[in-house]
Design a protein around this motif. Structure first.
Motif, PDB file in Angstrom:
ATOM      1  N   UNK A   1       0.835  -1.205   0.000  1.00  0.00           N
ATOM      2  CA  UNK A   1       0.000   0.000   0.000  1.00  0.00           C
ATOM      3  C   UNK A   1       0.869   1.254   0.000  1.00  0.00           C
ATOM      4  N   UNK A   2       1.927   1.236   0.783  1.00  0.00           N
ATOM      5  CA  UNK A   2       2.801   2.402   0.859  1.00  0.00           C
ATOM      6  C   UNK A   2       3.673   2.542  -0.393  1.00  0.00           C
ATOM      7  N   UNK A   3       3.786   1.451  -1.157  1.00  0.00           N
ATOM      8  CA  UNK A   3       4.472   1.535  -2.453  1.00  0.00           C
ATOM      9  C   UNK A   3       3.563   2.101  -3.532  1.00  0.00           C
ATOM     10  N   UNK A   4       2.280   2.289  -3.192  1.00  0.00           N
ATOM     11  CA  UNK A   4       1.359   2.891  -4.143  1.00  0.00           C
ATOM     12  C   UNK A   4       0.320   1.957  -4.730  1.00  0.00           C
ATOM     13  N   UNK A   5       0.332   0.685  -4.341  1.00  0.00           N
ATOM     14  CA  UNK A   5      -0.682  -0.225  -4.846  1.00  0.00           C
ATOM     15  C   UNK A   5      -2.019   0.065  -4.179  1.00  0.00           C
ATOM     16  N   UNK A   6      -3.100  -0.185  -4.881  1.00  0.00           N
ATOM     17  CA  UNK A   6      -4.439  -0.041  -4.312  1.00  0.00           C
ATOM     18  C   UNK A   6      -4.793  -1.321  -3.565  1.00  0.00           C
ATOM     19  N   UNK A   7      -5.786  -1.291  -2.668  1.00  0.00           N
ATOM     20  CA  UNK A   7      -6.219  -2.522  -2.004  1.00  0.00           C
ATOM     21  C   UNK A   7      -6.606  -3.619  -2.994  1.00  0.00           C
ATOM     22  N   UNK A   8      -7.211  -3.244  -4.120  1.00  0.00           N
ATOM     23  CA  UNK A   8      -7.549  -4.248  -5.133  1.00  0.00           C
ATOM     24  C   UNK A   8      -6.295  -4.898  -5.684  1.00  0.00           C
ATOM     25  N   UNK A   9      -5.280  -4.101  -5.978  1.00  0.00           N
ATOM     26  CA  UNK A   9      -4.028  -4.641  -6.503  1.00  0.00           C
ATOM     27  C   UNK A   9      -3.302  -5.478  -5.459  1.00  0.00           C
ATOM     28  N   UNK A  10      -3.396  -5.063  -4.197  1.00  0.00           N
ATOM     29  CA  UNK A  10      -2.784  -5.831  -3.121  1.00  0.00           C
ATOM     30  C   UNK A  10      -3.449  -7.194  -3.009  1.00  0.00           C
ATOM     31  N   UNK A  11      -4.772  -7.220  -3.061  1.00  0.00           N
ATOM     32  CA  UNK A  11      -5.491  -8.489  -2.931  1.00  0.00           C
ATOM     33  C   UNK A  11      -5.198  -9.401  -4.122  1.00  0.00           C
ATOM     34  N   UNK A  12      -5.057  -8.813  -5.289  1.00  0.00           N
ATOM     35  CA  UNK A  12      -4.693  -9.612  -6.462  1.00  0.00           C
ATOM     36  C   UNK A  12      -3.316 -10.239  -6.268  1.00  0.00           C
ATOM     37  N   UNK A  13      -2.386  -9.474  -5.714  1.00  0.00           N
ATOM     38  CA  UNK A  13      -1.049 -10.002  -5.466  1.00  0.00           C
ATOM     39  C   UNK A  13      -1.099 -11.090  -4.382  1.00  0.00           C
TER      40      UNK A  13
END
Length: 328
Positions: free
Chosen positions: A118-130
């Motif tokens: 998140x602090x690298x700039x990913x959105x929660x959606x992108x985090x969950x995908x990862x």
């Protein structure tokens, strides 16, 4: 023509949601679908998320992720199986965090990874995908929104607590006047949520807490509207059996919003799509068979079936009943 691989969307949160999602995945597999990830989308409640000790926690997201991955603690109903708590104890020695809110070491690893992304700039959606790439989950998980809309409990005396403090520390013993999700009125659905619901063959509302698990999902602008207008049948599963909650303190939440703790009252709370609600059909437990006419009287088709999710087979049977009720 009925599709061989129906596109299924589940709105879910909490332990009840995770058990039900497991059942849906198993039901699809029993239909011969190997690639359930292409058919099953789960829109997960993020209303009980919280910042704690500098990291972002997403309890419902993690419960469903861990359950699908087969690494969840089934005895406690949350967290990782076989986890330790050394870091949690060290945090308590420093007077950090909440001593009554346990963070397992493996679980904390998840929170640290999420927070870093998140602090690298990913959105929660992108985090969950990862996160979903680590294990073969057999489902696509989407947060309800990328906005932070944590649940606040307003007590009868006007004081305010984060939902996790009210739920975990006080075990819902403090009388709530209402529940709020500050900022939710301007929150946008997470990318993919509206499209998934609009193109689904069936939408299922899991037997999760109607107020603090499903309520926030439907409170995100546009989501309720698309559920109410999708061409797909919408089938809900009662979280109330025999006039009692299956797990947790959903009865306290229902009372706070003026809804009786009964399967029929919760169905009426969601409402029929014919009258501006979100349901076409509602699964009732055998213990609540007498309530079927009341549910039907509200314009919602009722089906009576065993609803105790005692094991994977029972959960799959419930899910299959819901799919059949939707005609898929």
């Amino acid at each position: 023509m009925v599709r061989v691989s129906p596109r299924v969307v589940v709105l879910a949160g909490g332990v009840g949601g995770s058990k039900f999602v497991l059942g849906v995945r198993e039901a699809l597999r029993r239909r011969g679908m190997d690639d359930t990830a292409a058919a099953l989308t789960v829109v997960v409640n993020t209303g009980d998320d919280i910042w704690l000790s500098g990291v972002r926690l997403q309890p419902d997201v993690d419960s469903i992720t861990y359950a699908l991955a087969g690494v969840n603690d089934t005895a406690r109903g949350w967290g990782r199986d076989g986890d330790s708590e050394r870091v949690n104890h060290e945090l308590q020695e420093w007077g950090a965090g909440w001593p009554w809110f346990t963070l397992g070491d493996l679980d904390l690893g998840t929170h640290l990874a999420r927070t870093g992304w998140l602090r690298d700039g990913l959105s929660p959606t992108q985090v969950l995908e990862r996160m979903s790439q680590r294990w073969p989950l057999g489902a696509r998980l989407l947060p309800m929104t990328d906005a932070e809309v944590d649940t606040v409990v307003v007590l009868e005396d006007g004081s305010r607590l984060h939902f996790q403090e009210w739920w975990t520390r006080h075990r819902a013993a403090l009388a709530p006047a209402r529940f709020e999700n500050p900022g939710i009125e301007v929150a946008a659905p997470a990318p993919g949520v509206v499209e998934a619901i609009a193109s689904a063959d069936v939408v299922l509302i899991a037997p999760s807490n109607p107020v603090v698990s499903i309520g926030p999902v439907l409170a995100v602008p546009v989501i309720r509207d698309v559920v109410a207008t999708t061409a797909a049948p919408v089938v809900g599963i009662s979280p109330i059996i025999g006039g009692k909650v299956v797990r947790g303190m959903a009865d306290v939440c229902l009372t706070a919003i003026g809804v009786e703790t009964s399967a029929a009252a919760v169905a009426a709370h969601y409402g029929s799509r014919e009258t501006g609600g979100v349901l076409d059909a509602w699964l009732l437990a055998e213990e609540d068979d007498a309530l079927a006419p009341e549910v039907a009287g509200g314009g919602i088709r009722s089906l009576v079936t065993p609803l105790w999710m005692t094991d994977a087979a029972a959960s799959a049977a419930i899910a299959e009943t819901a799919l059949v009720a939707a005609g898929v």
